[in-house]
Structure formats: C-alpha cells, structure tokens
Design an enzyme around this catalytic site. Structure first.
Site, PDB file in Angstrom:
ATOM      1  N   LYS A  52       0.882  -1.087  -0.001  1.00 50.49           N
ATOM      2  CA  LYS A  52       0.063   0.023   0.253  1.00 50.49           C
ATOM      3  C   LYS A  52       1.092   1.109   0.085  1.00 50.49           C
ATOM      4  O   LYS A  52       0.664   2.078  -0.758  1.00 50.49           O
ATOM      5  CB  LYS A  52      -0.878   0.037   1.091  1.00 50.49           C
ATOM      6  CG  LYS A  52      -2.016  -1.165   1.171  1.00 50.49           C
ATOM      7  CD  LYS A  52      -2.957  -1.406   2.349  1.00 50.49           C
ATOM      8  CE  LYS A  52      -3.694  -2.435   1.932  1.00 50.49           C
ATOM      9  NZ  LYS A  52      -4.433  -2.773   3.208  1.00 50.49           N
ATOM     10  N   GLN A  96      -5.356  -1.846   8.980  1.00 45.73           N
ATOM     11  CA  GLN A  96      -5.024  -3.298   8.629  1.00 45.73           C
ATOM     12  C   GLN A  96      -5.566  -4.271   9.434  1.00 45.73           C
ATOM     13  O   GLN A  96      -5.481  -4.440  10.779  1.00 45.73           O
ATOM     14  CB  GLN A  96      -3.664  -3.543   8.425  1.00 45.73           C
ATOM     15  CG  GLN A  96      -3.317  -4.603   7.573  1.00 45.73           C
ATOM     16  CD  GLN A  96      -3.648  -4.665   6.023  1.00 45.73           C
ATOM     17  OE1 GLN A  96      -3.759  -3.693   5.569  1.00 45.73           O
ATOM     18  NE2 GLN A  96      -3.919  -5.684   5.638  1.00 45.73           N
ATOM     19  N   ASP A 119     -11.312   2.076   3.000  1.00 39.04           N
ATOM     20  CA  ASP A 119     -11.733   0.499   2.830  1.00 39.04           C
ATOM     21  C   ASP A 119     -13.115   0.577   2.335  1.00 39.04           C
ATOM     22  O   ASP A 119     -13.352  -0.722   1.933  1.00 39.04           O
ATOM     23  CB  ASP A 119     -11.222  -0.177   4.188  1.00 39.04           C
ATOM     24  CG  ASP A 119      -9.952  -0.773   4.116  1.00 39.04           C
ATOM     25  OD1 ASP A 119      -9.389  -1.294   3.098  1.00 39.04           O
ATOM     26  OD2 ASP A 119      -9.254  -0.872   5.252  1.00 39.04           O
TER      27      ASP A 119
HETATM   28  N1  GUN Z   1      -6.727  -7.237   5.421  1.00 34.97           N
HETATM   29  C1  GUN Z   1      -6.741  -8.029   4.343  1.00 34.97           C
HETATM   30  N2  GUN Z   1      -7.125  -7.231   3.319  1.00 34.97           N
HETATM   31  C2  GUN Z   1      -7.429  -5.857   3.860  1.00 34.97           C
HETATM   32  C3  GUN Z   1      -8.051  -4.782   3.366  1.00 34.97           C
HETATM   33  O1  GUN Z   1      -8.318  -4.615   2.191  1.00 34.97           O
HETATM   34  N3  GUN Z   1      -8.097  -3.743   4.171  1.00 34.97           N
HETATM   35  C4  GUN Z   1      -7.632  -3.921   5.557  1.00 34.97           C
HETATM   36  N4  GUN Z   1      -7.932  -2.943   6.215  1.00 34.97           N
HETATM   37  N5  GUN Z   1      -7.271  -4.835   5.931  1.00 34.97           N
HETATM   38  C5  GUN Z   1      -7.173  -5.910   5.114  1.00 34.97           C
END
Ligand code: GUN
Length: 281
Positions: A52, A96, A119
C-alpha cells in the site's frame, strides 16, 4: 478466443490516471494523505501494508504508517483514530485487518469517520452502497467492476452468480452488480446444487476461499469468470478458487491468479484516497 483479463495492466492504468489527478490536486495545495495503521506484526499484513505504501509513492499520495505493538489497547487505538479523524491534512484512514484478538474490530471500524473510510468497511459506507448513495466502496469488488467495464464486458441484464457472502467481497459485489443492472444470485457454503446454479452464470464471480474448487462442471460455456481467491498450492505456487487449467477451454474471459483481481484492490484503494482528497477541493 479466450480473453485473459490483465489486472496488472488495468491497475497500472488506473494508478497512472490517478497520478495526473494528484498533480492537479497538489496545484491546489491539496496533498492526498493516507494513514495506514498496523497493530502487531502479522507477516501477511506487513506485506500488504508495504504494498500500500509503495502504491501511494507511485501515485504521489503521502502515506503515514503507524506500526503499533501487539499490546496496544483498544483505547489507545481509538485515541489515534479520533486524532486522525480530526486532522484536516489526513484524507484516508486504513486499519489493517485482522487486529489482535483483544481489540474489537467492529468498534474500531465504526470509529473511523465515514469521510475517511477508504476501505469502505464502515456500516455507513456499506449502507450507502446498498441504497445507491455516494460513498466509499470496498476496494476488491470495486476493482472487479473496473475490470469488467474496462474490458467492455456488458453487465446489464446478465445473469451474475457470486460464490461467497463475505462483508468485504461477496455482499458488496452483489450490491455493485445489482447497481449495474445484472440479475444477481449469491451462493455460499450452505447452497444446494452449487454447480447447477453457477452454470447459469454469464458472469461468475468466485470468492469462496477454497483453492481450485471451481472446475468446468460449474461453468457455462462462454461465461466470464472472475476469480477473487488467492492461495498457495502444494508446490508453493499461487492459485485461485478457480481451477484455471480446467475451465480455460470453456470460458470467454477469465482473470488469472496472480495478476487478475489482486492488483486491483490496491489500485481502488488509491482511487478512494484521491476521491477523499478531492472532497476537500
Ligand atoms: N486485510 C486484508 N485485506 C484488507 C483490506 O483490504 N483492508 C484492510 N484494512 N485490512 C485487510
């Protein structure tokens, strides 16, 4: 001839388009900024967070990483989210997942301001999607829509079957396909006669979390197959929920794993961050 849907290329196209938009925002003194919070050091999360950050650098978005210890309390995490909610220079907040067991994930997601919920996991974002209002959309299903549209695959009036009903993929995917005027069926672990139902699909979207489960018996000739799964097989190679080699002779288009849906998730996160920053214009 079968079309192999190239998610790597489309995700790069999207990030390149966003780059241009970020330049324009910066000319107006708006620097898009995403805060990424990781609690603990789950190895998979560390890789996701790193990717990211890299995508932010590529697009020109400022990213601030909070790497908090496993022992962080719910209250400490809430305090940080509240602080970031109130900061004018922060446009997106991403916590996350998964979080350590002593932290209530649902409460944490609710604490993020819906205006910064890049998200698309906040109940308000989910509610907005389901009633057709503007709001952030969960990145993976939003990415699937982009793949279909950018490959010129018609959605309106088509039979779409989704396998999987998670809050992050299956359910928002169903809402998005409905919004695009598909006829939508959602299947799950208790569905009876799964192959019979999936064989009706013009567009089959699989997010069930079972490696190479979907074989040609599940697929209608000429279907478009979107594989959201990602696993490592017995030879440590990546594979999806769809048995690619088995279905390839039967489909009109398919997403490979890797290089299909996977890269789209981060591209759409970048899209959401830029949209969040634009709302400050
Ligand atoms: N954990 C696995 N995929 C994601 C995601 O797209 N967003 C977040 N916040 N955590 C994750």
């Amino acid at each position: 001839m079968v079309t192999i849907i190239d998610g790597k290329k489309i995700s790069t196209d999207i990030k390149d388009e966003l780059k241009e938009q970020v330049i324009k925002l910066k000319e107006k003194n708006i620097e898009p900024c995403l805060c990424v919070i990781q609690v603990g050091n789950d190895p998979a999360s560390t890789i996701y967070v790193r990717n990211k950050k890299k995508a932010c650098e590529y697009v020109g978005i400022k990213s601030i990483a909070y790497e908090l210890g496993e022992e962080t309390t719910q209250e400490q995490l809430m305090d940080l989210i509240n602080e970031l909610n109130n900061r004018k220079d922060v446009h997106g907040i991403l916590v996350q997942l998964p979080l350590p067991g002593h932290i209530d994930e649902e409460k944490i997601i609710r604490a993020i301001s819906p205006e910064k919920d890049v998200d698309g996991f906040h109940p308000e974002s989910v509610g907005r999607l389901s009633i057709g209002q503007k709001g952030f959309i969960s990145c993976t299903p939003a990415g699937v829509i982009q793949l279909l549209k950018r490959y010129g695959i018609e959605i309106e009036g088509k039979e779409c079957v989704i396998v999987g009903r998670s809050n992050i993929v299956g359910k928002p995917m169903a809402m998005l396909m409905l919004r695009e005027n598909a006829t939508v069926t959602v299947c799950h672990s208790r569905t009876r006669n799964l192959p019979e139902i999936t064989s009706r699909a013009d567009i089959l979207i699989v997010a069930m979390g079972k490696p190479r489960f979907i074989t040609k018996e599940y697929v209608k000739p000429g279907a478009v197959v979107i594989d959201v799964g990602i696993h490592r097989n017995e030879n440590n190679k990546l594979c999806g929920d769809v048995d690619y080699d088995d279905v390839i002779g039967k489909v009109s288009a398919i997403t490979p794993v890797p290089g299909g849906v996977g890269p789209m998730t981060i591209a759409m996160l970048m899209y959401n961050c830029v949209e969040a920053a634009k709302s400050c214009e």
